[in-house]
Scaffold this motif. Structure first.
Motif, PDB file in Angstrom:
ATOM      1  N   LEU A  55      11.383  66.763  17.240  1.00  0.00           N
ATOM      2  CA  LEU A  55      10.594  67.974  17.508  1.00  0.00           C
ATOM      3  C   LEU A  55      11.485  69.210  17.498  1.00  0.00           C
ATOM      4  CD1 LEU A  55       8.211  66.667  20.306  1.00  0.00           C
ATOM      5  CD2 LEU A  55       7.649  67.123  17.919  1.00  0.00           C
ATOM      6  N   GLY A  56      12.722  69.074  17.945  1.00  0.00           N
ATOM      7  CA  GLY A  56      13.659  70.186  17.921  1.00  0.00           C
ATOM      8  C   GLY A  56      14.150  70.511  16.525  1.00  0.00           C
ATOM      9  N   VAL A  57      14.141  69.535  15.637  1.00  0.00           N
ATOM     10  CA  VAL A  57      14.608  69.752  14.269  1.00  0.00           C
ATOM     11  C   VAL A  57      13.564  70.504  13.451  1.00  0.00           C
ATOM     12  CG1 VAL A  57      15.284  68.584  12.128  1.00  0.00           C
ATOM     13  CG2 VAL A  57      16.113  67.735  14.313  1.00  0.00           C
ATOM     14  N   GLY A  58      12.298  70.239  13.655  1.00  0.00           N
ATOM     15  CA  GLY A  58      11.246  70.783  12.804  1.00  0.00           C
ATOM     16  C   GLY A  58      10.947  72.258  12.976  1.00  0.00           C
ATOM     17  N   ILE A  59      11.202  72.815  14.139  1.00  0.00           N
ATOM     18  CA  ILE A  59      10.775  74.193  14.420  1.00  0.00           C
ATOM     19  C   ILE A  59      11.592  75.232  13.649  1.00  0.00           C
ATOM     20  CG2 ILE A  59      12.174  74.450  16.507  1.00  0.00           C
ATOM     21  CD1 ILE A  59       8.643  75.809  16.042  1.00  0.00           C
ATOM     22  N   GLY A  60      12.889  75.025  13.497  1.00  0.00           N
ATOM     23  CA  GLY A  60      13.741  76.002  12.809  1.00  0.00           C
ATOM     24  C   GLY A  60      13.348  76.241  11.361  1.00  0.00           C
ATOM     25  N   PRO A  61      13.296  75.176  10.543  1.00  0.00           N
ATOM     26  CA  PRO A  61      12.887  75.376   9.151  1.00  0.00           C
ATOM     27  C   PRO A  61      11.460  75.910   9.014  1.00  0.00           C
ATOM     28  CG  PRO A  61      13.991  73.272   9.393  1.00  0.00           C
ATOM     29  CD  PRO A  61      13.797  73.823  10.768  1.00  0.00           C
ATOM     30  N   ALA A  62      10.581  75.573   9.943  1.00  0.00           N
ATOM     31  CA  ALA A  62       9.206  76.075   9.888  1.00  0.00           C
ATOM     32  C   ALA A  62       9.175  77.589  10.089  1.00  0.00           C
ATOM     33  CB  ALA A  62       8.343  75.383  10.938  1.00  0.00           C
ATOM     34  N   ILE A  63       9.957  78.075  11.032  1.00  0.00           N
ATOM     35  CA  ILE A  63      10.016  79.520  11.280  1.00  0.00           C
ATOM     36  C   ILE A  63      10.630  80.237  10.079  1.00  0.00           C
ATOM     37  CG2 ILE A  63      11.133  81.301  12.692  1.00  0.00           C
ATOM     38  CD1 ILE A  63      10.754  79.413  15.096  1.00  0.00           C
ATOM     39  N   ILE A  64      11.707  79.687   9.537  1.00  0.00           N
ATOM     40  CA  ILE A  64      12.360  80.311   8.388  1.00  0.00           C
ATOM     41  C   ILE A  64      11.425  80.347   7.184  1.00  0.00           C
ATOM     42  CG2 ILE A  64      14.213  79.994   6.696  1.00  0.00           C
ATOM     43  CD1 ILE A  64      15.929  79.054   9.076  1.00  0.00           C
ATOM     44  N   SER A  65      10.702  79.280   6.960  1.00  0.00           N
ATOM     45  CA  SER A  65       9.759  79.231   5.837  1.00  0.00           C
ATOM     46  C   SER A  65       8.674  80.292   5.978  1.00  0.00           C
ATOM     47  CB  SER A  65       9.123  77.850   5.756  1.00  0.00           C
ATOM     48  OG  SER A  65       8.108  77.824   4.803  1.00  0.00           O
ATOM     49  N   THR A  66       8.143  80.428   7.174  1.00  0.00           N
ATOM     50  CA  THR A  66       7.076  81.406   7.397  1.00  0.00           C
ATOM     51  C   THR A  66       7.604  82.830   7.275  1.00  0.00           C
ATOM     52  OG1 THR A  66       5.999  79.813   8.862  1.00  0.00           O
ATOM     53  CG2 THR A  66       5.255  82.086   8.988  1.00  0.00           C
ATOM     54  N   VAL A  67       8.753  83.105   7.847  1.00  0.00           N
ATOM     55  CA  VAL A  67       9.331  84.452   7.767  1.00  0.00           C
ATOM     56  C   VAL A  67       9.680  84.803   6.322  1.00  0.00           C
ATOM     57  CG1 VAL A  67      11.365  85.827   8.408  1.00  0.00           C
ATOM     58  CG2 VAL A  67      10.155  84.508  10.141  1.00  0.00           C
TER      59      VAL A  67
END
Length: 131
Positions: A55-67
């Motif tokens: 769960l900690g791994v998934g949030i970073g790339p998700a935020i970067i993708s959206t931004v």
């Protein structure tokens, strides 16, 4: 002036800015999807691992993708940054050597692309099916 003439000269908005709820929903669903694929990748390399770490791994790339999408940045930059953040999160959360971290990151990227293509294709088939 006719109605048709005024509508032609008026600017046409092709896309509106997304609402904060839509952005949060997109980040949340993408983070959940990336967490599932991160868990599959880590489990493939390390064996039995805790789901909470993924769960900690998934949030970073998700935020970067959206931004990256919202700011219309080049996708190559977004993918590179997302992979770097992904590797950093895997390194910190799973406490593995750099070589193992690189292997998990590579498998995570591959599993994400494959599962994304399968799920996306299934959704397209379902939505395009005749009633």
């Amino acid at each position: 002036m006719s109605v048709a003439g005024s509508s032609v000269s008026a600017p046409l908005a092709l896309q509106t800015s997304p609402s904060p709820t839509a952005v949060l929903g997109t980040v949340g669903l993408l983070a959940l999807f990336l967490s599932v694929t991160a868990h599959l990748a880590a489990r493939n390399v390390l064996g039995d691992v805790a789901v909470v770490k993924a769960l900690g791994v998934g949030i970073g790339p998700a935020i970067i993708s959206t931004v990256t999408t919202l700011l219309s940045l080049p996708s190559v930059l977004g993918v590179g940054l997302a992979l770097a953040v992904d590797a950093g999160a895997i390194y910190l959360l799973y406490r593995q050597p750099r070589r193992t971290t690189a292997l998990i990151t590579a498998i995570h990227a591959i599993v994400t692309v494959i599962l994304g293509a399968v799920v996306g294709g299934a959704v397209i088939l379902y939505l395009s099916a005749p009633a």
